[in-house]
Design a protein around this motif. Structure first.
Motif, mmCIF file in Angstrom:
data_model
loop_
_atom_site.group_PDB
_atom_site.id
_atom_site.type_symbol
_atom_site.label_atom_id
_atom_site.label_comp_id
_atom_site.label_asym_id
_atom_site.label_seq_id
_atom_site.Cartn_x
_atom_site.Cartn_y
_atom_site.Cartn_z
ATOM 1 N N TYR A 175 6.134 8.914 -19.171
ATOM 2 C CA TYR A 175 6.239 9.444 -17.804
ATOM 3 C C TYR A 175 6.956 8.474 -16.870
ATOM 4 C CZ TYR A 175 3.015 13.098 -19.224
ATOM 5 O OH TYR A 175 2.453 14.170 -19.854
ATOM 6 N N ILE A 206 -9.480 8.842 -12.874
ATOM 7 C CA ILE A 206 -9.065 9.193 -11.511
ATOM 8 C C ILE A 206 -10.118 8.749 -10.502
ATOM 9 C CG2 ILE A 206 -8.731 11.154 -9.933
ATOM 10 C CD1 ILE A 206 -7.251 12.572 -12.257
ATOM 11 N N ALA A 234 -1.524 13.895 -5.620
ATOM 12 C CA ALA A 234 -1.406 12.825 -6.623
ATOM 13 C C ALA A 234 -2.353 13.056 -7.789
ATOM 14 C CB ALA A 234 -1.684 11.469 -5.961
ATOM 15 N N MET A 235 -3.571 13.486 -7.494
ATOM 16 C CA MET A 235 -4.537 13.735 -8.564
ATOM 17 C C MET A 235 -4.104 14.917 -9.435
ATOM 18 S SD MET A 235 -8.314 12.911 -6.929
ATOM 19 C CE MET A 235 -8.106 13.781 -5.374
ATOM 20 N N VAL A 252 -4.303 12.001 -17.333
ATOM 21 C CA VAL A 252 -5.273 11.013 -16.851
ATOM 22 C C VAL A 252 -6.652 11.677 -16.810
ATOM 23 C CG1 VAL A 252 -5.882 9.454 -14.950
ATOM 24 C CG2 VAL A 252 -3.479 9.878 -15.482
ATOM 25 N N SER A 293 -4.641 4.037 -15.761
ATOM 26 C CA SER A 293 -5.228 4.864 -16.815
ATOM 27 C C SER A 293 -4.660 4.501 -18.185
ATOM 28 C CB SER A 293 -4.939 6.336 -16.527
ATOM 29 O OG SER A 293 -3.598 6.656 -16.893
ATOM 30 N N THR A 304 0.266 8.434 -7.071
ATOM 31 C CA THR A 304 0.384 8.995 -8.423
ATOM 32 C C THR A 304 0.627 7.884 -9.438
ATOM 33 O OG1 THR A 304 1.309 11.053 -7.523
ATOM 34 C CG2 THR A 304 1.657 10.634 -9.868
ATOM 35 N N ALA A 309 -1.565 13.571 -11.764
ATOM 36 C CA ALA A 309 -2.224 12.694 -12.732
ATOM 37 C C ALA A 309 -2.947 13.518 -13.807
ATOM 38 C CB ALA A 309 -3.195 11.761 -12.018
ATOM 39 N N GLN A 310 -3.637 14.577 -13.393
ATOM 40 C CA GLN A 310 -4.325 15.424 -14.374
ATOM 41 C C GLN A 310 -3.329 16.080 -15.326
ATOM 42 O OE1 GLN A 310 -6.810 18.043 -11.895
ATOM 43 N NE2 GLN A 310 -8.623 17.078 -12.799
ATOM 44 N N LEU A 326 -2.515 5.874 -10.074
ATOM 45 C CA LEU A 326 -3.477 6.575 -10.938
ATOM 46 C C LEU A 326 -3.052 6.487 -12.405
ATOM 47 C CD1 LEU A 326 -4.244 9.798 -8.827
ATOM 48 C CD2 LEU A 326 -5.654 7.751 -9.068
ATOM 49 N N LEU A 327 -1.767 6.670 -12.681
ATOM 50 C CA LEU A 327 -1.292 6.588 -14.066
ATOM 51 C C LEU A 327 -1.358 5.163 -14.596
ATOM 52 C CD1 LEU A 327 -0.141 9.516 -13.366
ATOM 53 C CD2 LEU A 327 1.627 8.993 -15.034
ATOM 54 N N CYS A 350 2.806 4.453 -16.824
ATOM 55 C CA CYS A 350 4.018 5.114 -16.314
ATOM 56 C C CYS A 350 5.078 4.072 -15.974
ATOM 57 C CB CYS A 350 3.714 5.935 -15.063
ATOM 58 S SG CYS A 350 3.329 4.950 -13.593
#
Length: 458
Positions: A164, A304, A290-291, A299, A137, A130, A294-295, A133-134, A141
């Motif tokens: 975040y 992603i 995790a996705m 993100v 992007s 997670t 992220a969504q 991914l952030l 985070c």
């Protein structure tokens, strides 16, 4: 005590993976950081290089003078430290502000939007994925991770602009009850830490209470089918996730040529042809969770899809050390029967027809006592088992509780051996190894370099 008014921070148990992230956090804020840990490690040596004043002897005289001013010093300790620890007693008797690690993380989630990952297993990989991914992007985070990210070589990520914070929500000692998540995943609720909780009912109730701490208008994402009865505030959106089932799910899974690719189905937008950076089966569901987080954090789907294949994994989580056609060696932190089953099953699926040899170091006397039959059933999936003595961690021995309990319940004792840790390298040197995996949360990882050298120098 306000974090901004603190001038110095002292850690009792500074070298723990969760504690060390806070050590780095306070160093980044320009605070004087001191601490104690029982033994030197690669991690404590790195913390010293980064500016922390850490010692390894339980000795009040070794506490830095800056950390002896109670008005400006915060003391943070891990629950694994005994209450009679001399330095902890000193701070307690002199009226210092003393907090658990989880309380400090709780203070941080009060000021930022917490993206938290709870569950018996999968927490570290899912939270690190997670954070990756952030971080990759436009959202960014802060992150306090339960393992060292292979992408960033640290367990702490910082951002001056992101609202975040990604946190691993640990159920040990009910630590996660200090958090106030904005969005949280719950990966699993297999019984664990029964030395703390006593019963499965109390363990489950702890998770149910955790779900009640999610902020209004927040999110709860639960692994489909787990035994959870969430109690959420009004406005909290509840979703499920899984493989082939759930609101967030993986479909059209393709496994081959050392790759795993799948389609991600989500109420926030589907993404086709997701490629896993660490292609083991269990990471499909970790990736879906995790996705989803992220969504929720904003993100984009394009970000992603681009970041997922670049996730390098976490130290000691399906951590490949050798990956050759005729020889595979990896290290994994699995220390619960469900994790071990998942770990061995994933490896056998990746390498069908290969002989899988497992070295397992049980972690805690109480966990061995409570789950020795389940450990044996999971380990019996391997072709060969090398069983080490129990790593005690914070516990004293319990009469009659040894690794022999597990050994006696193995299905095929003929292909298993009990082994002292100091004899392990000799035993491995004499064996024909095709796929070797070391499992456990104790100090088995310290032997990985030696095992690597033996295997590489054949």
């Amino acid at each position: 005590m306000n974090i901004n008014s603190i001038k110095s921070v002292y850690f009792i148990g500074a070298g723990g993976i969760g504690m060390s992230a806070l050590v780095r956090y306070f160093l980044s804020k320009g605070k004087k950081v001191g601490g104690y840990d029982r033994t030197p490690s690669e991690l404590t040596e790195k913390l010293i290089e980064e500016g922390a004043d850490i010692h390894y002897e339980e000795n009040i005289e070794l506490i830095p003078e800056e950390c002896k001013c109670k008005e400006s010093t915060l003391v943070i300790f891990t629950p694994a430290i005994p209450q009679e620890h001399k330095e902890l007693v000193f701070f307690r008797e002199n009226g210092f502000e003393i907090l658990k690690r989880a309380q400090v993380l709780g203070m941080i989630t009060h000021t930022e939007k917490g993206l938290c990952v709870a569950g018996t297993h999968g927490k570290t990989t899912t939270s690190t994925m997670t954070a990756h991914l952030l971080h990759q992007s436009h959202v960014g985070c802060n992150a306090f991770l339960g393992g060292i990210s292979k992408n960033y070589k640290t367990n702490l990520l910082l951002s001056e602009t992101s609202e975040y914070v990604v946190i691993e929500a640990d159920e040990f000692d009910r630590s996660f009850h200090w958090l106030t998540p904005f969005a949280t995943v719950v990966t699993a609720v297999d019984s664990d830490h029964l030395d703390i909780y006593g019963t499965r009912e109390a363990y489950l109730e702890s998770f149910n209470k955790y779900t009640s701490l999610i902020t209004p208008n927040g999110y709860l994402i639960v692994k489909k089918g787990i035994e959870l009865s969430p109690r959420v505030k009004e406005g909290v959106k509840v979703f499920t996730y899984g493989i082939g089932e759930g609101d967030f799910r993986a479909e059209n899974i393709r496994i081959g040529n050392g790759e795993i690719i799948f389609d991600y189905i989500s109420p926030l937008g589907n993404i086709n042809d997701i490629q896993l950076g660490v292609p083991v089966y269990v990471n499909i569901e970790n990736g879906v969770a995790a996705m989803a987080l992220a969504q929720i954090a904003g993100v984009t789907d394009e970000e992603i899809k681009k970041a997922m294949p670049t996730f390098g994994g976490v130290d000691r989580r399906f951590d490949f050390k050798i990956k050759e056609e005729n020889l595979v060696f990896l290290s994994d932190y699995a220390h619960h029967p469900a994790e071990i089953k998942q770990s061995i099953s994933s490896i056998k699926a990746l390498y069908p027809g290969k002989k899988v040899t497992v070295v397992f170091q049980p972690h805690l006397y109480t966990r061995t006592r409570d789950f020795y039959k389940e450990f044996a059933a999971s380990l019996s999936l391997a072709d060969e088992v090398i069983l080490l003595d129990i790593y005690p961690a914070r516990e004293l021995p319990i009469d009659g509780v040894t690794s022999q309990l597990i050994f006696d319940c193995l299905e095929n004792k003929a292909s298993a051996i009990m082994c002292k840790k100091e004899d392990l390298t000799d035993i491995i040197a004499k064996r024909e190894i095709e796929v070797l995996i070391t499992l456990g949360a104790g100090d088995i990882d310290n032997m990985v370099p030696q095992i690597y050298n033996i295997l590489k120098n054949r």
